[in-house]
Design an enzyme around this catalytic site. Structure first.
Site, PDB file in Angstrom:
ATOM      1  N   THR A 118       3.995  -1.649   0.288  1.00  0.00           N
ATOM      2  CA  THR A 118       3.610  -0.569  -0.615  1.00  0.00           C
ATOM      3  C   THR A 118       4.066   0.790  -0.075  1.00  0.00           C
ATOM      4  O   THR A 118       3.346   1.783  -0.162  1.00  0.00           O
ATOM      5  CB  THR A 118       2.088  -0.560  -0.892  1.00  0.00           C
ATOM      6  OG1 THR A 118       1.581  -1.892  -0.938  1.00  0.00           O
ATOM      7  CG2 THR A 118       1.790   0.097  -2.237  1.00  0.00           C
ATOM      8  N   GLU A 125       2.874  -8.810   6.247  1.00  0.00           N
ATOM      9  CA  GLU A 125       3.056  -7.507   5.605  1.00  0.00           C
ATOM     10  C   GLU A 125       1.690  -6.865   5.394  1.00  0.00           C
ATOM     11  O   GLU A 125       0.842  -7.415   4.689  1.00  0.00           O
ATOM     12  CB  GLU A 125       3.756  -7.684   4.256  1.00  0.00           C
ATOM     13  CG  GLU A 125       3.875  -6.417   3.441  1.00  0.00           C
ATOM     14  CD  GLU A 125       4.397  -6.655   2.027  1.00  0.00           C
ATOM     15  OE1 GLU A 125       4.050  -5.866   1.124  1.00  0.00           O
ATOM     16  OE2 GLU A 125       5.150  -7.636   1.818  1.00  0.00           O
ATOM     17  N   LYS A 171      12.953  -7.883  -2.424  1.00  0.00           N
ATOM     18  CA  LYS A 171      11.697  -8.454  -2.903  1.00  0.00           C
ATOM     19  C   LYS A 171      11.766  -8.504  -4.424  1.00  0.00           C
ATOM     20  O   LYS A 171      12.023  -7.483  -5.075  1.00  0.00           O
ATOM     21  CB  LYS A 171      10.527  -7.577  -2.447  1.00  0.00           C
ATOM     22  CG  LYS A 171       9.187  -7.926  -3.080  1.00  0.00           C
ATOM     23  CD  LYS A 171       8.118  -6.976  -2.571  1.00  0.00           C
ATOM     24  CE  LYS A 171       6.763  -7.263  -3.203  1.00  0.00           C
ATOM     25  NZ  LYS A 171       5.685  -6.426  -2.622  1.00  0.00           N
ATOM     26  N   ARG A 193      -2.157   0.070   0.748  1.00  0.00           N
ATOM     27  CA  ARG A 193      -3.017   0.256  -0.422  1.00  0.00           C
ATOM     28  C   ARG A 193      -4.410   0.766  -0.055  1.00  0.00           C
ATOM     29  O   ARG A 193      -5.159   1.213  -0.934  1.00  0.00           O
ATOM     30  CB  ARG A 193      -3.151  -1.064  -1.194  1.00  0.00           C
ATOM     31  CG  ARG A 193      -1.826  -1.611  -1.698  1.00  0.00           C
ATOM     32  CD  ARG A 193      -2.026  -2.934  -2.399  1.00  0.00           C
ATOM     33  NE  ARG A 193      -0.758  -3.640  -2.576  1.00  0.00           N
ATOM     34  CZ  ARG A 193      -0.652  -4.863  -3.070  1.00  0.00           C
ATOM     35  NH1 ARG A 193      -1.741  -5.509  -3.471  1.00  0.00           N
ATOM     36  NH2 ARG A 193       0.536  -5.432  -3.179  1.00  0.00           N
TER      37      ARG A 193
END
Length: 215
Positions: free
Chosen positions: A62, A35, A122, A39
């Protein structure tokens, strides 16, 4: 999707040039899912580069708004991860025909997930929320849900999660710490990845479950 590999590295990329050697190091250690978070400014370019690496399933993390779903899918993301639940993000992922793992922290989030027909989420931040105990508590009323705990996971605690039937995989950053990437310590990344996969296999075997890893 969560059956592919029991350990999913969460990467904060500062230099897109590190993406491919990082992917190669993870593959050498037996991890074929990663992943890449959004960010940093390097995240999207790194995702685009890693998406071309044969044998690696690359997801975008994100992801906060629908426009980002479009960006990461066009960059080659094979799945989308969010820190929380957004109906608009989930709906856009469905429109783009890409798997999505929305973040949940409690029963209210899971109610929304069920309404959208999803069965994999998640759990974030898993550690501060209560660790394996909160997985057990949430799995009881949501018996068909499968969880990928993330947040506060370490090599020493990952087995406590993986021993639980509704947890096919965990995610974490200890294998891909930013200092390792900055110093290009790819052998160390491979070693940590291999150690994580080996630990997952042992814990799964001890609990009578298959590891799900392709290694």
């Amino acid at each position: 999707m969560l059956d592919r590999c029991p350990v999913v590295p969460v990467v904060v990329l500062d230099d897109p040039a590190h993406a491919v050697p990082l992917g190669e190091a993870l593959l050498a250690g037996g991890i074929d899912v990663v992943e890449i978070t959004l960010r940093t400014a390097a995240g999207l370019e790194g995702l685009r580069a890693l998406g071309k690496l044969e044998g690696m399933l690359v997801g975008a993390g994100t992801v906060l708004v629908p426009d980002q779903v479009d960006e990461v899918v066009e960059a080659g993301a094979g799945f989308v991860v969010s820190p929380g639940f957004s109906a608009r993000v989930v709906d856009r992922a469905a429109e783009r025909d890409v798997p999505v793992l929305p973040g949940v922290s409690g029963a209210t989030d899971l109610m929304a997930v069920v309404e959208h027909g999803l069965s994999e989420v998640k759990l974030f931040p898993a550690g501060p929320l209560g660790g394996p105990a909160v997985v057990k508590a949430l799995a009881s009323p949501f018996s068909g849900m499968r969880f990928m705990p993330s947040g506060g996971i370490t090599p020493d605690t990952m087995g406590d999660y993986l021993a639980l039937p509704p947890v096919p995989a965990v995610s974490g950053s200890w294998m891909v710490e930013r200092t390792l990437l900055a110093e290009q310590r790819w052998a160390e990344v491979t070693a940590r990845a291999a150690n994580a996969v080996a630990r997952a296999r042992r814990w799964r075997e001890a609990s009578g479950r298959r590891t799900g890893s392709r290694t």
